[in-house]
Design a protein around this motif. Structure first.
Motif, PDB file in Angstrom:
ATOM      1  N   GLY A 103       9.922 -68.305 -32.331  1.00  0.00           N
ATOM      2  CA  GLY A 103       9.321 -69.595 -32.145  1.00  0.00           C
ATOM      3  C   GLY A 103       9.217 -70.366 -33.496  1.00  0.00           C
ATOM      4  N   ASP A 104       9.781 -69.791 -34.580  1.00  0.00           N
ATOM      5  CA  ASP A 104       9.645 -70.386 -35.764  1.00  0.00           C
ATOM      6  C   ASP A 104      10.740 -69.962 -36.593  1.00  0.00           C
ATOM      7  OD1 ASP A 104       9.067 -72.613 -37.457  1.00  0.00           O
ATOM      8  OD2 ASP A 104       7.254 -71.786 -38.103  1.00  0.00           O
ATOM      9  N   VAL A 105      10.952 -70.787 -37.806  1.00  0.00           N
ATOM     10  CA  VAL A 105      12.030 -70.401 -38.804  1.00  0.00           C
ATOM     11  C   VAL A 105      11.322 -70.382 -40.009  1.00  0.00           C
ATOM     12  CG1 VAL A 105      14.155 -70.868 -40.142  1.00  0.00           C
ATOM     13  CG2 VAL A 105      14.250 -71.301 -37.779  1.00  0.00           C
ATOM     14  N   ASP A 106      11.167 -69.261 -40.628  1.00  0.00           N
ATOM     15  CA  ASP A 106      10.255 -68.952 -41.754  1.00  0.00           C
ATOM     16  C   ASP A 106      11.032 -69.349 -43.118  1.00  0.00           C
ATOM     17  OD1 ASP A 106      11.824 -66.705 -42.600  1.00  0.00           O
ATOM     18  OD2 ASP A 106      10.253 -65.296 -41.717  1.00  0.00           O
ATOM     19  N   ALA A 107      10.548 -69.522 -43.964  1.00  0.00           N
ATOM     20  CA  ALA A 107      11.318 -69.945 -45.451  1.00  0.00           C
ATOM     21  C   ALA A 107      12.340 -68.809 -45.932  1.00  0.00           C
ATOM     22  CB  ALA A 107      10.100 -70.067 -46.568  1.00  0.00           C
ATOM     23  N   ALA A 108      11.958 -68.044 -45.609  1.00  0.00           N
ATOM     24  CA  ALA A 108      13.142 -66.859 -46.167  1.00  0.00           C
ATOM     25  C   ALA A 108      14.284 -66.925 -45.186  1.00  0.00           C
ATOM     26  CB  ALA A 108      12.903 -65.454 -46.278  1.00  0.00           C
ATOM     27  N   GLU A 109      14.217 -67.213 -44.003  1.00  0.00           N
ATOM     28  CA  GLU A 109      15.270 -67.251 -42.883  1.00  0.00           C
ATOM     29  C   GLU A 109      15.750 -68.629 -43.263  1.00  0.00           C
ATOM     30  OE1 GLU A 109      13.577 -64.942 -39.213  1.00  0.00           O
ATOM     31  OE2 GLU A 109      12.919 -66.989 -39.345  1.00  0.00           O
ATOM     32  N   ARG A 110      15.053 -69.697 -43.457  1.00  0.00           N
ATOM     33  CA  ARG A 110      15.747 -70.936 -43.709  1.00  0.00           C
ATOM     34  C   ARG A 110      16.593 -71.071 -44.852  1.00  0.00           C
ATOM     35  NH1 ARG A 110      14.402 -76.323 -42.562  1.00  0.00           N
ATOM     36  NH2 ARG A 110      15.015 -77.868 -44.292  1.00  0.00           N
ATOM     37  N   ASP A 111      16.417 -70.308 -45.936  1.00  0.00           N
ATOM     38  CA  ASP A 111      16.937 -70.414 -47.152  1.00  0.00           C
ATOM     39  C   ASP A 111      18.411 -69.724 -46.953  1.00  0.00           C
ATOM     40  OD1 ASP A 111      15.250 -71.444 -48.697  1.00  0.00           O
ATOM     41  OD2 ASP A 111      14.232 -69.515 -49.637  1.00  0.00           O
ATOM     42  N   ILE A 112      18.434 -68.665 -46.178  1.00  0.00           N
ATOM     43  CA  ILE A 112      19.753 -67.964 -45.880  1.00  0.00           C
ATOM     44  C   ILE A 112      20.431 -68.822 -44.989  1.00  0.00           C
ATOM     45  CG2 ILE A 112      20.638 -65.942 -44.507  1.00  0.00           C
ATOM     46  CD1 ILE A 112      18.576 -64.297 -45.471  1.00  0.00           C
ATOM     47  N   LEU A 113      19.753 -69.444 -44.067  1.00  0.00           N
ATOM     48  CA  LEU A 113      20.651 -70.416 -43.012  1.00  0.00           C
ATOM     49  C   LEU A 113      21.040 -71.561 -43.792  1.00  0.00           C
ATOM     50  CD1 LEU A 113      18.169 -70.122 -39.978  1.00  0.00           C
ATOM     51  CD2 LEU A 113      20.307 -69.134 -40.196  1.00  0.00           C
ATOM     52  N   LEU A 114      20.354 -72.108 -44.416  1.00  0.00           N
ATOM     53  CA  LEU A 114      20.901 -73.257 -45.430  1.00  0.00           C
ATOM     54  C   LEU A 114      22.085 -72.767 -46.384  1.00  0.00           C
ATOM     55  CD1 LEU A 114      17.845 -75.228 -46.729  1.00  0.00           C
ATOM     56  CD2 LEU A 114      20.100 -76.066 -45.733  1.00  0.00           C
ATOM     57  N   LYS A 115      22.252 -71.553 -46.833  1.00  0.00           N
ATOM     58  CA  LYS A 115      23.176 -70.952 -47.682  1.00  0.00           C
ATOM     59  C   LYS A 115      24.461 -70.866 -46.799  1.00  0.00           C
ATOM     60  CE  LYS A 115      22.160 -68.004 -50.700  1.00  0.00           C
ATOM     61  NZ  LYS A 115      21.666 -66.736 -51.406  1.00  0.00           N
TER      62      LYS A 115
END
Length: 264
Positions: free
Chosen positions: A142-154
């Motif tokens: 249901g959500d994207v946490d900060a750690a997941e977001r960092d990897i996805l941005l990378k």
């Protein structure tokens, strides 16, 4: 190409009959040229599909371990994604194996994406498909946490998608998820209709100020991007098309909600 040139020259030399002969000679030339140059389009597509498949599931594993560990809920998410793709038997085992490789401490993200970009650099649909698959994994809870977001941005940066475009894709994916499993004729509750309509516009990637023509153009572009024939031609594995099909259904449901609201 040679078969068409042969047909044209044959026609100039002697009319339709010579055009047919020229077409046949040109076809044999094309076939011989492909063999001489070692072309094997079937093998090339299979190679691309293999790289896409392993990249999706290895990087999924890497995203699942974004916070340093993989919990039971994340394993369950991975299993759900594999089921969502419709993978069974040996193909399912292969997906699990690649997912575990992505979890391993020895996994390196950049080399994996570099391999992927060798076949996807000039294929924006393949790059978008990768990011959509990863967003599906990250949004499973249901959500994207900060750690997941960092990897996805990378990952987005590695495949040539700007931070701004990534945020737009993320917003659209979150909105589209609200229409998952609904279908084009699904019912919406009156209490949440306003919020659903807002999400529908976001799912299509337009604002409420968009004209009917702009809305239809954005919708058609999204549906074209998720058309199975087009994705297969670009190298998306056939057993991963279920994700694109479900995404298209979400987009269709959002579009139908907007259209119905505009008729009133």
């Amino acid at each position: 190409m040679a078969k068409f040139i042969g047909a044209f020259l044959g026609y100039l030399m002697g009319g339709p009959l010579f055009a047919l002969l020229g077409f046949g000679v040109g076809m044999m030339f094309d076939r011989g040229l492909k063999q001489a140059m070692g072309f094997n389009y079937g093998a090339q597509r299979e190679r691309i599909q293999g790289i896409v498949f392993e990249t999706v599931f290895r990087v999924m594993g890497h995203v699942a371990k974004a916070d340093g560990r993989v919990c039971e809920s994340e394993v369950a998410q991975a299993e759900a994604i594999i089921a969502q793709f419709g993978l069974v038997g040996a193909r399912r085992e292969e997906a699990i194996s690649r997912f575990k490789e992505g979890i391993a401490d020895s996994f390196e993200l950049e080399p994996q994406i570099s391999d992927f970009m060798l076949v996807a650099k000039s294929q924006p649909l393949l790059r978008q498909m990768l990011l959509e698959a990863l967003l599906t994994m990250a949004l499973a809870d249901g959500d994207v946490d900060a750690a997941e977001r960092d990897i996805l941005l990378k990952v987005a940066g590695y495949i040539g998608i700007s931070a701004r475009d990534f945020q737009r894709l993320l917003d659209m994916a979150m909105a589209q998820r609200q229409f998952h499993g609904r279908g084009a004729g699904g019912q919406q509750s009156s209490a949440s209709r306003g919020n659903e309509l807002k999400a529908a516009y976001q799912a299509i990637g337009v604002t409420e100020a968009a004209t009917d023509a702009e809305l239809k153009r954005a919708y058609r572009k999204l549906m074209s991007q998720h058309h199975p024939d087009k994705l297969i031609a670009k190298g998306v594995p056939e057993d991963m098309l279920k994700l694109a099909t479900e995404k298209a259904q979400e987009i269709q449901a959002a579009y139908e909600l907007i259209k119905n609201s505009r008729k009133k």
